[in-house]
Design a protein around this motif. Structure first.
Motif, PDB file in Angstrom:
ATOM      1  N   LEU A  19      -9.479   3.130  -5.328  1.00 34.97           N
ATOM      2  CA  LEU A  19      -9.307   2.726  -6.719  1.00 34.97           C
ATOM      3  C   LEU A  19      -8.826   3.906  -7.572  1.00 34.97           C
ATOM      4  N   PRO A  20      -8.004   3.654  -8.587  1.00 36.54           N
ATOM      5  CA  PRO A  20      -7.488   4.748  -9.417  1.00 36.54           C
ATOM      6  C   PRO A  20      -8.631   5.559 -10.022  1.00 36.54           C
ATOM      7  N   LEU A  36      -7.856  20.337  -3.355  1.00 31.73           N
ATOM      8  CA  LEU A  36      -6.776  20.014  -2.424  1.00 31.73           C
ATOM      9  C   LEU A  36      -6.485  18.520  -2.427  1.00 31.73           C
ATOM     10  N   SER A  37      -7.548  17.716  -2.496  1.00 30.14           N
ATOM     11  CA  SER A  37      -7.348  16.271  -2.496  1.00 30.14           C
ATOM     12  C   SER A  37      -6.650  15.817  -3.775  1.00 30.14           C
ATOM     13  N   LEU A  38      -6.996  16.445  -4.905  1.00 26.15           N
ATOM     14  CA  LEU A  38      -6.333  16.093  -6.162  1.00 26.15           C
ATOM     15  C   LEU A  38      -4.851  16.436  -6.097  1.00 26.15           C
ATOM     16  N   LEU A  39      -4.517  17.575  -5.516  1.00 23.15           N
ATOM     17  CA  LEU A  39      -3.113  17.959  -5.366  1.00 23.15           C
ATOM     18  C   LEU A  39      -2.370  16.936  -4.519  1.00 23.15           C
ATOM     19  N   SER A  40      -2.986  16.509  -3.413  1.00 23.09           N
ATOM     20  CA  SER A  40      -2.371  15.495  -2.557  1.00 23.09           C
ATOM     21  C   SER A  40      -2.201  14.180  -3.314  1.00 23.09           C
ATOM     22  N   TRP A  41      -3.205  13.819  -4.104  1.00 23.32           N
ATOM     23  CA  TRP A  41      -3.116  12.575  -4.864  1.00 23.32           C
ATOM     24  C   TRP A  41      -2.004  12.644  -5.900  1.00 23.32           C
ATOM     25  N   GLN A  42      -1.893  13.763  -6.596  1.00 24.21           N
ATOM     26  CA  GLN A  42      -0.864  13.898  -7.626  1.00 24.21           C
ATOM     27  C   GLN A  42       0.544  13.881  -7.040  1.00 24.21           C
ATOM     28  N   GLN A  43       0.709  14.508  -5.879  1.00 29.32           N
ATOM     29  CA  GLN A  43       2.034  14.630  -5.291  1.00 29.32           C
ATOM     30  C   GLN A  43       2.438  13.418  -4.459  1.00 29.32           C
ATOM     31  N   HIS A  44       1.454  12.768  -3.857  1.00 32.10           N
ATOM     32  CA  HIS A  44       1.799  11.711  -2.892  1.00 32.10           C
ATOM     33  C   HIS A  44       1.032  10.404  -3.124  1.00 32.10           C
ATOM     34  N   ARG A  45      -0.301  10.471  -3.023  1.00 32.42           N
ATOM     35  CA  ARG A  45      -1.072   9.244  -2.888  1.00 32.42           C
ATOM     36  C   ARG A  45      -0.972   8.336  -4.100  1.00 32.42           C
ATOM     37  N   SER A 244      -4.471  -1.045  -0.774  1.00 31.79           N
ATOM     38  CA  SER A 244      -3.621  -0.698  -1.924  1.00 31.79           C
ATOM     39  C   SER A 244      -2.348   0.049  -1.549  1.00 31.79           C
ATOM     40  N   LEU A 245      -2.080   0.237  -0.263  1.00 32.52           N
ATOM     41  CA  LEU A 245      -0.988   1.109   0.168  1.00 32.52           C
ATOM     42  C   LEU A 245       0.345   0.376   0.246  1.00 32.52           C
ATOM     43  N   GLN A 246       1.355   0.945  -0.394  1.00 35.16           N
ATOM     44  CA  GLN A 246       2.722   0.453  -0.238  1.00 35.16           C
ATOM     45  C   GLN A 246       3.399   1.276   0.841  1.00 35.16           C
ATOM     46  N   SER A 247       3.935   0.607   1.843  1.00 33.56           N
ATOM     47  CA  SER A 247       4.517   1.294   2.990  1.00 33.56           C
ATOM     48  C   SER A 247       5.702   0.506   3.524  1.00 33.56           C
ATOM     49  N   ASP A 248       6.666   1.210   4.108  1.00 30.09           N
ATOM     50  CA  ASP A 248       7.786   0.530   4.745  1.00 30.09           C
ATOM     51  C   ASP A 248       7.461   0.143   6.193  1.00 30.09           C
ATOM     52  N   LYS A 249       6.259   0.481   6.637  1.00 26.36           N
ATOM     53  CA  LYS A 249       5.805   0.090   7.969  1.00 26.36           C
ATOM     54  C   LYS A 249       4.936  -1.157   7.828  1.00 26.36           C
ATOM     55  N   PRO A 250       5.305  -2.266   8.431  1.00 25.64           N
ATOM     56  CA  PRO A 250       4.575  -3.522   8.224  1.00 25.64           C
ATOM     57  C   PRO A 250       3.092  -3.430   8.540  1.00 25.64           C
ATOM     58  N   TRP A 251       2.727  -2.649   9.564  1.00 26.38           N
ATOM     59  CA  TRP A 251       1.324  -2.578   9.949  1.00 26.38           C
ATOM     60  C   TRP A 251       0.505  -1.685   9.009  1.00 26.38           C
TER      61      TRP A 251
END
Length: 302
Positions: A19-20, A36-45, A244-251
């Protein structure tokens, strides 16, 4: 005349909702692994875990009127007190019986249970030493196992532990007359996640289930809609994509698992239907699978 069988029990299995997070985050909360997790969230997640997509997944699950929700962890991103409160509000909107086990993001750093996960005590135990726990829905025993532990930076592994494993053994043996569905965050099988994200005591967990049996194991963590077996057994091991994940991989595209469980004489029938929600909010079924599980018989080695 044949006996009338009870109606199937229908489960909605969701995981890794992420959740956001309530913003802004205090700098005092970031003097640890969370930075580190916040950095990953800001840049990617935050660009891939989308609140609107998660809402669409939940709406689709609710529309199918399940008897219970089985949620296998990672409702939060950083395991902050404000996130636990927001997740409690989210959980309170789900209808019917709701069962939850924590994930690695929910236990990102060491913190008192009363500061966070205790806020979810309506939907899981109020103390860590109360795991595993069971909620019965009809003839189905939902058994929640806690594999979430704080881990060092760049790690997200989990552990069940000997004491919890001993309690789980007794619980599974006592409930052999029910359809035992085990819920855990980390998948108990090598290869489904990298080692740094693995269940450290996979071998011990699998050996326990080989003795006691179970009708299925539900997990999250990998963000993959996967099907496997618990090692050394024929027990179905059922993963689910992040909700909640948007992905180009169907699975890996956001979705949930619908399970329908029914009893016929000395056999349980477990029907699985994958539900995927595409980026435009369209929901549809993808995979259907059925298992027939003998009642009260441990998993058979493969």
């Amino acid at each position: 005349m044949s006996a009338i069988q009870p109606s199937p029990v229908r489960l909605a299995h969701l995981s890794d909702v992420h959740l956001p997070p309530p913003l802004p985050i205090s700098p005092r909360a970031l003097f640890n692994k969370r930075a580190l997790s916040l950095l990953s969230w800001q840049q990617h997640r935050r660009h891939r875990h989308l609140a609107g997509l998660g809402d669409a997944v939940v709406a689709d699950a609710i529309a199918h009127a399940p008897d219970a929700f089985a949620i296998t962890g990672d409702l939060t991103n950083f395991g902050l007190p404000a996130e636990f409160a927001a997740a409690a509000d989210w959980l309170s909107t789900l209808p019917g019986a709701v069962t939850v086990v924590p994930g690695n993001h929910d236990r990102m750093t060491p913190m008192p249970w009363t500061s966070g996960l205790d806020l979810w005590s309506r939907w899981m135990p109020a103390r860590p030493d109360a795991f595993p726990y069971m909620r019965q829905v009809g003839d189905v025993a939902l058994i929640g196992v806690n594999s979430a532990i704080a881990s060092p930076p760049f790690m997200a592994y989990g552990r069940v532990g000997r004491t919890q494993g001993e309690r789980l053994r007794g619980m599974l043996l006592r409930t052999r007359h029910l359809c035992r569905i085990v819920m855990i965050h980390h998948p108990p099988r090598r290869g489904l996640t990298p080692w740094r994200k693995s269940l450290l005591d996979t071998a011990q967990f699998a050996a326990l289930l080989k003795v006691t049996g179970a009708e299925a194991v539900l997990h999250g963590h990998s963000h993959n809609a996967s099907l496997a077996t618990v090692p050394g057994t024929d027990i179905p091991l059922i993963g689910v994509a992040s909700a909640s994940l948007q992905s180009d991989k169907p699975w890996r595209q956001a979705g949930w698992n619908e399970l329908s469980i029914s009893r016929a004489s000395d056999t349980w029938q477990v029907d699985l239907t994958r539900r995927r929600v595409d980026a435009d909010g369209t929901a549809h079924s993808t995979v259907h699978r059925t298992w027939k599980r003998p009642i009260g018989i441990p998993g058979i080695a493969t």
